[in-house]
Design a protein around this motif. Structure first.
Motif, PDB file in Angstrom:
ATOM      1  N   ILE A 128       7.514   6.027  10.866  1.00  0.00           N
ATOM      2  CA  ILE A 128       6.231   5.694  11.484  1.00  0.00           C
ATOM      3  C   ILE A 128       5.125   5.627  10.437  1.00  0.00           C
ATOM      4  O   ILE A 128       4.280   4.736  10.458  1.00  0.00           O
ATOM      5  CB  ILE A 128       5.877   6.736  12.571  1.00  0.00           C
ATOM      6  N   ASP A 129       5.168   6.569   9.478  1.00  0.00           N
ATOM      7  CA  ASP A 129       4.084   6.660   8.494  1.00  0.00           C
ATOM      8  C   ASP A 129       3.999   5.422   7.601  1.00  0.00           C
ATOM      9  O   ASP A 129       2.903   4.992   7.227  1.00  0.00           O
ATOM     10  CB  ASP A 129       4.267   7.905   7.624  1.00  0.00           C
ATOM     11  N   CYS A 130       5.139   4.841   7.230  1.00  0.00           N
ATOM     12  CA  CYS A 130       5.086   3.660   6.369  1.00  0.00           C
ATOM     13  C   CYS A 130       4.405   2.499   7.097  1.00  0.00           C
ATOM     14  O   CYS A 130       3.654   1.721   6.490  1.00  0.00           O
ATOM     15  CB  CYS A 130       6.485   3.280   5.881  1.00  0.00           C
ATOM     16  N   VAL A 131       4.643   2.372   8.404  1.00  0.00           N
ATOM     17  CA  VAL A 131       4.004   1.311   9.191  1.00  0.00           C
ATOM     18  C   VAL A 131       2.504   1.603   9.339  1.00  0.00           C
ATOM     19  O   VAL A 131       1.676   0.683   9.322  1.00  0.00           O
ATOM     20  CB  VAL A 131       4.673   1.181  10.569  1.00  0.00           C
ATOM     21  N   LEU A 132       2.150   2.894   9.467  1.00  0.00           N
ATOM     22  CA  LEU A 132       0.739   3.259   9.553  1.00  0.00           C
ATOM     23  C   LEU A 132      -0.007   2.891   8.275  1.00  0.00           C
ATOM     24  O   LEU A 132      -1.159   2.448   8.311  1.00  0.00           O
ATOM     25  CB  LEU A 132       0.596   4.760   9.825  1.00  0.00           C
ATOM     26  N   VAL A 133       0.649   3.054   7.132  1.00  0.00           N
ATOM     27  CA  VAL A 133       0.038   2.655   5.865  1.00  0.00           C
ATOM     28  C   VAL A 133      -0.186   1.139   5.868  1.00  0.00           C
ATOM     29  O   VAL A 133      -1.247   0.653   5.450  1.00  0.00           O
ATOM     30  CB  VAL A 133       0.918   3.071   4.664  1.00  0.00           C
ATOM     31  N   ALA A 134       0.815   0.396   6.328  1.00  0.00           N
ATOM     32  CA  ALA A 134       0.684  -1.060   6.405  1.00  0.00           C
ATOM     33  C   ALA A 134      -0.449  -1.461   7.347  1.00  0.00           C
ATOM     34  O   ALA A 134      -1.229  -2.376   7.051  1.00  0.00           O
ATOM     35  CB  ALA A 134       2.009  -1.681   6.859  1.00  0.00           C
ATOM     36  N   GLU A 135      -0.551  -0.788   8.493  1.00  0.00           N
ATOM     37  CA  GLU A 135      -1.621  -1.072   9.454  1.00  0.00           C
ATOM     38  C   GLU A 135      -2.990  -0.737   8.877  1.00  0.00           C
ATOM     39  O   GLU A 135      -3.975  -1.422   9.134  1.00  0.00           O
ATOM     40  CB  GLU A 135      -1.387  -0.277  10.739  1.00  0.00           C
ATOM     41  N   THR A 136      -3.046   0.341   8.090  1.00  0.00           N
ATOM     42  CA  THR A 136      -4.303   0.718   7.437  1.00  0.00           C
ATOM     43  C   THR A 136      -4.749  -0.373   6.478  1.00  0.00           C
ATOM     44  O   THR A 136      -5.943  -0.705   6.402  1.00  0.00           O
ATOM     45  CB  THR A 136      -4.139   2.054   6.684  1.00  0.00           C
ATOM     46  N   GLY A 153       0.827  -1.210   0.000  1.00  0.00           N
ATOM     47  CA  GLY A 153       0.000   0.000   0.000  1.00  0.00           C
ATOM     48  C   GLY A 153       0.852   1.248   0.000  1.00  0.00           C
ATOM     49  O   GLY A 153       1.961   1.267   0.537  1.00  0.00           O
ATOM     50  N   MET A 154       0.344   2.293  -0.632  1.00  0.00           N
ATOM     51  CA  MET A 154       1.021   3.588  -0.635  1.00  0.00           C
ATOM     52  C   MET A 154      -0.024   4.697  -0.692  1.00  0.00           C
ATOM     53  O   MET A 154      -1.099   4.514  -1.243  1.00  0.00           O
ATOM     54  CB  MET A 154       1.978   3.705  -1.826  1.00  0.00           C
ATOM     55  N   GLU A 155       0.294   5.821  -0.061  1.00  0.00           N
ATOM     56  CA  GLU A 155      -0.613   6.957  -0.098  1.00  0.00           C
ATOM     57  C   GLU A 155      -0.565   7.635  -1.463  1.00  0.00           C
ATOM     58  O   GLU A 155       0.481   7.680  -2.110  1.00  0.00           O
ATOM     59  CB  GLU A 155      -0.255   7.981   0.981  1.00  0.00           C
ATOM     60  N   ALA A 190       0.607  -6.925  -5.923  1.00  0.00           N
ATOM     61  CA  ALA A 190      -0.703  -6.306  -5.744  1.00  0.00           C
ATOM     62  C   ALA A 190      -0.497  -5.024  -4.941  1.00  0.00           C
ATOM     63  O   ALA A 190       0.008  -5.068  -3.814  1.00  0.00           O
ATOM     64  CB  ALA A 190      -1.637  -7.254  -5.004  1.00  0.00           C
ATOM     65  N   VAL A 191      -0.882  -3.890  -5.528  1.00  0.00           N
ATOM     66  CA  VAL A 191      -0.634  -2.592  -4.895  1.00  0.00           C
ATOM     67  C   VAL A 191      -1.947  -1.842  -4.732  1.00  0.00           C
ATOM     68  O   VAL A 191      -2.723  -1.702  -5.688  1.00  0.00           O
ATOM     69  CB  VAL A 191       0.337  -1.729  -5.737  1.00  0.00           C
ATOM     70  N   ALA A 192      -2.200  -1.364  -3.521  1.00  0.00           N
ATOM     71  CA  ALA A 192      -3.402  -0.586  -3.236  1.00  0.00           C
ATOM     72  C   ALA A 192      -3.010   0.858  -2.945  1.00  0.00           C
ATOM     73  O   ALA A 192      -2.093   1.112  -2.160  1.00  0.00           O
ATOM     74  CB  ALA A 192      -4.157  -1.172  -2.047  1.00  0.00           C
ATOM     75  N   VAL A 193      -3.679   1.793  -3.603  1.00  0.00           N
ATOM     76  CA  VAL A 193      -3.449   3.213  -3.338  1.00  0.00           C
ATOM     77  C   VAL A 193      -4.401   3.634  -2.232  1.00  0.00           C
ATOM     78  O   VAL A 193      -5.618   3.468  -2.335  1.00  0.00           O
ATOM     79  CB  VAL A 193      -3.681   4.067  -4.601  1.00  0.00           C
ATOM     80  N   VAL A 194      -3.846   4.187  -1.135  1.00  0.00           N
ATOM     81  CA  VAL A 194      -4.610   4.486   0.074  1.00  0.00           C
ATOM     82  C   VAL A 194      -4.876   5.992   0.166  1.00  0.00           C
ATOM     83  O   VAL A 194      -3.962   6.805  -0.019  1.00  0.00           O
ATOM     84  CB  VAL A 194      -3.837   4.015   1.333  1.00  0.00           C
TER      85      VAL A 194
END
Length: 402
Positions: free
Chosen positions: A105-113, A58-60, A79-83
């Motif tokens: 921290i933000d990259c882990v937050l994207v993963a958690e999302t 996932g990526m913002e 498989a890539v999801a745009v968040v």
């Protein structure tokens, strides 16, 4: 299942990962926004799971910086999801780290999302759709540039030639622009012979204007109350701005021609809906993308950000809920313009607008309601691959079963 999150930035991205229990699967790693950096990211992802099917990346959607990496990872078979950043911010607040923001921290937050949400891999669409999206956005940006240049011309004229707005019906029509290119200040106008000015107007208007108009303009210029201080600079500025307007309007015509041929090749059925021409139809189609990625018309409404927000607490429920504006601003604007066109043409959507107004809705609220109803019609046309049916427009529930 492993969830990898990538924090996107202009020069350097950061990738991190968690497992399905929310535990760190690997230490976050920064990598450059370059071919070599993308290779490092791919190597990092290869070490996370036994197969690519066990990994969701996932990526913002941060500006336009995510696109090259997205394409590279898709080419690699991931498989890539745009968040949506709003989802990530919600996760940050849930984790209690709203005041803490670092790339690691933000990259882990994207993963958690990704882990806590219901995400499907995103799709860019085929090349023709991407080209159409780029062209329509360019077309809009060029039109906005022209509008800004015109505002600058008006501001300058208000100072040196305040009466100018009453001379021509359209300040930026061909006759007016020809005049402004030659003598945009009263002093310059008075310095040009009337017969010479008449020839300029006659050529620009194709014979509709001539000596009478030239005499009228010179008479107004003679009694103008405009300032004469720095008149030469104002003259230079106006002439330069008019040249820029002419140049960009030529570019708009060129881009518009490509848009017209593009929409006719990609999805001409959108043009069967009243009020939706080539450019507006191309905007709507290209921003929606592949209609098959949406389960229903309400999903498109949500994607456009024109779904109403909910404000409720206990027994209180607000009657003045605004739209969420959490979707695509490009699609939202296009749908709003399409709704306005329905009112001008008095299509079946106009009756729906009138009904909402009679229920006490303000003009803008009723127009947004028309936009939402219009989405149902657009969804029906695109998903069924059938031309516009007026009966669907009269019944806002006609396509809800899709």
């Amino acid at each position: 299942m492993i969830y990898a999150g990538i924090d996107i930035a202009k020069n350097e991205h950061v990738v991190g990962a968690t497992d399905e229990r929310g535990r760190d699967a690997a230490k976050p790693m920064p990598f450059a926004n370059s071919t070599e950096g993308f290779g490092r990211c791919v190597a990092y992802l290869e070490g996370l799971a036994e197969s690519k099917g066990d990994l969701l990346v996932g990526m913002e959607a941060t500006g336009h910086y995510w696109l090259p990496l997205f394409c590279r990872l898709q080419d690699e078979g991931y498989a890539v999801a745009v968040v949506n950043p709003i989802r990530t911010d919600a996760m940050r607040r849930f984790k209690g780290s709203s005041r803490v923001k670092t790339d690691m921290i933000d990259c882990v937050l994207v993963a958690e999302t990704l882990r806590c949400g219901d995400f499907e891999p995103s799709k860019l669409g085929d090349e023709a759709m991407i080209e159409l999206r780029q062209l329509t956005r360019l077309h809009q940006e060029l039109k906005e540039s022209v509008a800004d240049l015109k505002r600058q011309v008006v501001v300058a004229l208000d100072q040196v030639f305040p009466e100018y707005g009453s001379i021509f019906s359209d300040t930026f029509g061909e006759s007016s622009k020809a005049f402004l290119k030659r003598c945009p200040t009263p002093e310059e106008c008075l310095g040009v012979r009337a017969d010479s000015l008449a020839k300029t107007l006659e050529r620009a208007s194709r014979g509709n204007l001539g000596r009478d108009k030239a005499d009228e303009i010179k008479g107004i210029a003679r009694t103008s109350c405009g300032i004469s201080v720095a008149a030469s600079v104002f003259s230079f500025q106006i002439k330069l701005l008019i040249e820029q307007i002419d140049s960009i309007e030529g570019q708009i015509a060129e881009v518009g021609a490509r848009v017209r041929s593009g929409i006719e090749a990609v999805e001409p059925l959108i043009l069967t809906i009243p009020g939706i021409g080539h450019v507006l139809g191309a905007r709507i189609v290209s921003e929606i993308g592949d209609i098959r990625r949406f389960r229903s018309a309400p999903a498109v409404v949500k994607y456009a950000g024109i779904n109403p927000s909910v404000s409720q607490s206990g027994k209180f429920s607000s009657n003045e809920n605004h739209i969420t504006k959490q979707g695509s601003p490009y699609l939202r604007r296009a749908l709003y313009l399409a709704a306005m066109a329905q009112l001008k043409l008095k299509t079946p959507f106009y009756d729906y607008y009138a009904k909402k107004r009679s229920e006490g809705k303000a003009h803008r609220e009723a127009l947004i309601a028309v936009s939402r109803k219009l989405v149902h019609v657009i969804y029906a046309v695109l998903s069924r691959q059938e031309p516009y049916d007026p009966e669907v427009a009269r019944n806002p529930l006609a396509s809800r079963s899709e």
